[in-house]
Design an enzyme around this catalytic site. Structure first.
Site, PDB file in Angstrom:
ATOM      1  N   LYS A 116       2.362   2.918  49.454  1.00 23.88           N
ATOM      2  CA  LYS A 116       2.794   1.370  50.077  1.00 23.88           C
ATOM      3  C   LYS A 116       3.495   1.758  51.488  1.00 23.88           C
ATOM      4  O   LYS A 116       4.280   2.779  51.613  1.00 23.88           O
ATOM      5  CB  LYS A 116       3.979   1.162  49.117  1.00 23.88           C
ATOM      6  CG  LYS A 116       4.790  -0.074  49.525  1.00 23.88           C
ATOM      7  CD  LYS A 116       5.453  -0.605  48.574  1.00 23.88           C
ATOM      8  CE  LYS A 116       6.000  -2.023  48.691  1.00 23.88           C
ATOM      9  NZ  LYS A 116       7.457  -1.959  49.601  1.00 23.88           N
ATOM     10  N   THR A 159       6.163   4.925  48.116  1.00 19.34           N
ATOM     11  CA  THR A 159       6.622   4.016  49.180  1.00 19.34           C
ATOM     12  C   THR A 159       6.823   5.327  50.362  1.00 19.34           C
ATOM     13  O   THR A 159       7.671   6.102  50.225  1.00 19.34           O
ATOM     14  CB  THR A 159       7.878   3.498  49.009  1.00 19.34           C
ATOM     15  OG1 THR A 159       7.490   2.477  48.189  1.00 19.34           O
ATOM     16  CG2 THR A 159       8.514   2.794  50.314  1.00 19.34           C
ATOM     17  N   SER A 218      11.067  -0.645  40.756  1.00 16.29           N
ATOM     18  CA  SER A 218      11.486   0.280  41.915  1.00 16.29           C
ATOM     19  C   SER A 218      12.113   1.339  41.288  1.00 16.29           C
ATOM     20  O   SER A 218      12.952   1.332  40.490  1.00 16.29           O
ATOM     21  CB  SER A 218      12.479  -0.799  42.821  1.00 16.29           C
ATOM     22  OG  SER A 218      13.233  -0.127  43.591  1.00 16.29           O
ATOM     23  N   HIS A 221       7.302  -3.535  54.628  1.00 21.92           N
ATOM     24  CA  HIS A 221       8.617  -3.673  53.747  1.00 21.92           C
ATOM     25  C   HIS A 221       9.253  -5.136  54.155  1.00 21.92           C
ATOM     26  O   HIS A 221      10.491  -5.185  54.220  1.00 21.92           O
ATOM     27  CB  HIS A 221       9.372  -2.460  54.588  1.00 21.92           C
ATOM     28  CG  HIS A 221      10.297  -1.794  53.148  1.00 21.92           C
ATOM     29  ND1 HIS A 221      10.018  -0.625  52.657  1.00 21.92           N
ATOM     30  CD2 HIS A 221      11.281  -2.366  52.419  1.00 21.92           C
ATOM     31  CE1 HIS A 221      10.709  -0.332  51.644  1.00 21.92           C
ATOM     32  NE2 HIS A 221      11.730  -1.281  51.476  1.00 21.92           N
ATOM     33  N   TYR A 270       9.453   7.726  45.856  1.00 26.07           N
ATOM     34  CA  TYR A 270       9.309   8.304  47.178  1.00 26.07           C
ATOM     35  C   TYR A 270       8.632   9.561  47.108  1.00 26.07           C
ATOM     36  O   TYR A 270       9.147  10.230  46.151  1.00 26.07           O
ATOM     37  CB  TYR A 270      10.528   8.122  47.871  1.00 26.07           C
ATOM     38  CG  TYR A 270      11.357   7.009  48.072  1.00 26.07           C
ATOM     39  CD1 TYR A 270      10.870   6.007  48.788  1.00 26.07           C
ATOM     40  CD2 TYR A 270      12.319   6.352  46.860  1.00 26.07           C
ATOM     41  CE1 TYR A 270      11.555   4.603  48.944  1.00 26.07           C
ATOM     42  CE2 TYR A 270      12.955   5.265  46.904  1.00 26.07           C
ATOM     43  CZ  TYR A 270      12.506   4.338  47.853  1.00 26.07           C
ATOM     44  OH  TYR A 270      13.084   2.970  47.890  1.00 26.07           O
TER      45      TYR A 270
HETATM   46  C1  FMN Z   1      16.065  -7.071  48.128  1.00 28.34           C
HETATM   47  C2  FMN Z   1      14.937  -5.999  48.690  1.00 28.34           C
HETATM   48  C3  FMN Z   1      14.903  -4.836  47.985  1.00 28.34           C
HETATM   49  C4  FMN Z   1      13.722  -4.012  48.046  1.00 28.34           C
HETATM   50  N1  FMN Z   1      13.396  -2.847  47.441  1.00 28.34           N
HETATM   51  C5  FMN Z   1      12.382  -2.147  47.669  1.00 28.34           C
HETATM   52  C6  FMN Z   1      12.349  -0.611  47.151  1.00 28.34           C
HETATM   53  O1  FMN Z   1      13.438  -0.306  46.418  1.00 28.34           O
HETATM   54  N2  FMN Z   1      11.293  -0.167  47.293  1.00 28.34           N
HETATM   55  C7  FMN Z   1      10.185  -0.700  48.169  1.00 28.34           C
HETATM   56  O2  FMN Z   1       9.330   0.159  48.054  1.00 28.34           O
HETATM   57  N3  FMN Z   1      10.152  -1.642  48.519  1.00 28.34           N
HETATM   58  C8  FMN Z   1      11.466  -2.410  48.455  1.00 28.34           C
HETATM   59  N4  FMN Z   1      11.521  -3.799  49.174  1.00 28.34           N
HETATM   60  C9  FMN Z   1      10.064  -4.087  50.020  1.00 28.34           C
HETATM   61  C10 FMN Z   1       9.288  -5.111  48.814  1.00 28.34           C
HETATM   62  O3  FMN Z   1       8.539  -4.043  48.028  1.00 28.34           O
HETATM   63  C11 FMN Z   1       8.248  -5.718  49.777  1.00 28.34           C
HETATM   64  O4  FMN Z   1       7.427  -4.703  50.632  1.00 28.34           O
HETATM   65  C12 FMN Z   1       8.885  -6.982  50.773  1.00 28.34           C
HETATM   66  O5  FMN Z   1       9.829  -7.332  50.142  1.00 28.34           O
HETATM   67  C13 FMN Z   1       7.780  -7.837  50.889  1.00 28.34           C
HETATM   68  O6  FMN Z   1       7.837  -8.921  51.764  1.00 28.34           O
HETATM   69  P1  FMN Z   1       8.538 -10.241  51.158  1.00 28.34           P
HETATM   70  O7  FMN Z   1       9.889 -10.063  50.839  1.00 28.34           O
HETATM   71  O8  FMN Z   1       8.448 -11.206  52.494  1.00 28.34           O
HETATM   72  O9  FMN Z   1       7.669 -10.949  50.015  1.00 28.34           O
HETATM   73  C14 FMN Z   1      12.505  -4.592  48.991  1.00 28.34           C
HETATM   74  C15 FMN Z   1      12.628  -5.678  49.328  1.00 28.34           C
HETATM   75  C16 FMN Z   1      13.749  -6.658  49.258  1.00 28.34           C
HETATM   76  C17 FMN Z   1      13.952  -7.858  49.642  1.00 28.34           C
END
Ligand code: FMN
Length: 359
Positions: A228, A159, A110, A252, A133
């Site tokens: 994404k 993203t 990330s 997300h 981003y």
């Molecule tokens: C704590 C946390 C932080 C996240 N940070 C980002 C991020 O920095 N960038 C991003 O594109 N998605 C982020 N996501 C989304 C994840 O990439 C992903 O789309 C999502 O967690 C998938 O669903 P799931 O948690 O049910 O597996 C984050 C998700 C969580 C839970």
């Protein structure tokens, strides 16, 4: 001392992690936008899909390997880009990375990682993608593209669903403060770190970004670009038209816009729109090996896990993430064997019963 087997599925990992993490950190990770309807729907939609078992196929040599962006992965479960792995374990992204590499899969790092992404790449032998981003400042984007390439990242994940900040009520109630994103404090060639730091404050939120920005990013790099946060066939088609290499059907994890369809419900329309021009990946609610098989049956090339990596980290660092991945692998293997599908290529739409509408 406990003599039990430890957590044997991802739900048990979450329950254990919940007891280990400070409440506000657990809530930050587990939570979603407003009523968390989409968080729950991602799960409910997977649960509503039935499998069609088949007998008398030789499944004695299961092979879960496949390709993503034309290169091999040992199984089709990748690590989604998630900020701040140190929230769950002091080894943070290093631990996650080692588990992913040992498992032969891809780690998408990330923009908000808790370790500078170049430092992680220095020790890396496995496959790494970098998520960023479409920043408001194109110079900053250019610097990041250069940094990713120089550090050896093999693909960029852009993203697109974070242009506007979400309303996450657990965080509001807990007065949760996100930690500073370290990657923005590192300067590119000829850059002044202070300038970069101030630019970095914009984070993921560039409300003015348009398709022109994504097209421009694609034109500025020779690395594959993965989009994404796509949730409609219309947007898949636009990605394909501007030459994006893959899309991730993602809401997300229900953390940005609530009341969306589940990602698995959107997948058929995404596959139709892709017309084979672009790889389609998916995340959101993957908690069982059977979920992976269902996503593949509907045309996804691979899936990602987000929250479960934090549960693995919180429970046992690198070993915990490895166990989470291996549980999914074992469950996937069982599902494939019982559906008479020894290979990923043999998983087609007849593995599942017709997708029912959710009540
Ligand atoms: C704590 C946390 C932080 C996240 N940070 C980002 C991020 O920095 N960038 C991003 O594109 N998605 C982020 N996501 C989304 C994840 O990439 C992903 O789309 C999502 O967690 C998938 O669903 P799931 O948690 O049910 O597996 C984050 C998700 C969580 C839970």
């Amino acid at each position: 001392m406990s003599t039990g087997p430890g957590p044997i599925n991802l739900f048990e990992f979450e329950a254990l992690a919940k007891g280990l993490l400070p409440k506000e950190e657990y809530d930050y990770i587990a939570g979603g936008a407003t009523d968390e309807i989409s968080v729950e729907r991602n799960r409910r939609a997977f649960e509503s899909i039935a499998l069609r078992p088949r007998v008398l196929t030789d499944v004695s040599h299961p092979d879960l390997s496949t390709t993503v962006l034309g290169k091999k992965v040992s199984f089709p479960v990748l690590i989604a880009p998630c900020g701040g792995h140190k929230k769950a374990h002091p080894d943070g992204e290093q631990a996650t990375y080692r588990a992913a590499a040992d498992c032969g899969t891809i780690f998408a790092v990330s923009a908000n990682s808790s370790i500078v992404f170049e430092d992680l790449a220095k020790v890396a032998t496995g496959r790494l993608w970098l998520q960023l981003y479409p920043f408001q400042d194109r110079e900053l984007t250019k610097i990041w593209l250069g940094r990713a390439k120089d550090a050896g990242y093999e693909a960029l994940c852009i993203t697109l669903d974070s242009q506007w900040p979400p309303k996450r009520e657990r965080n509001i109630r807990n007065n949760y403060k996100r930690t500073r994103a370290i990657n923005y404090l590192v300067s590119g060639p000829g850059e002044n770190p202070d300038k970069e730091a101030s630019r970095g404050r914009e984070g993921g939120g560039n409300p003015a970004a348009t398709w022109k920005d994504l097209e421009w990013i694609k034109s500025q790099t020779d690395l594959p670009v993965v989009a994404k946060g796509i949730m409609t066939g219309d947007d898949v088609a636009l990605c394909a038209e501007i030459g994006i290499d893959a899309v991730i059907v993602s809401n997300h994890g229900g953390r940005h816009l609530d009341n969306t369809l589940a990602t698995i419900e959107v997948l058929p329309e995404a596959i139709d729109a892709a017309k084979g021009r672009i790889e389609v990946l998916l995340d959101g609610g993957i908690r069982r090996g059977a979920d992976v098989v269902k996503a593949l049956a509907l045309g996804a090339k691979a899936v990602f896990i987000g929250r479960p990596l934090f549960w693995g980290l919180a429970v046992d660092g690198q070993q915990g993430v490895a166990r989470v991945l291996n549980i999914l692998r074992e469950e996937m293997e069982i599902t494939m064997a019982k559906c008479g599908r020894p290979t990923v290529a043999s998983i087609d739409s007849t593995v599942i019963a017709k997708l029912p509408p959710l009540p």
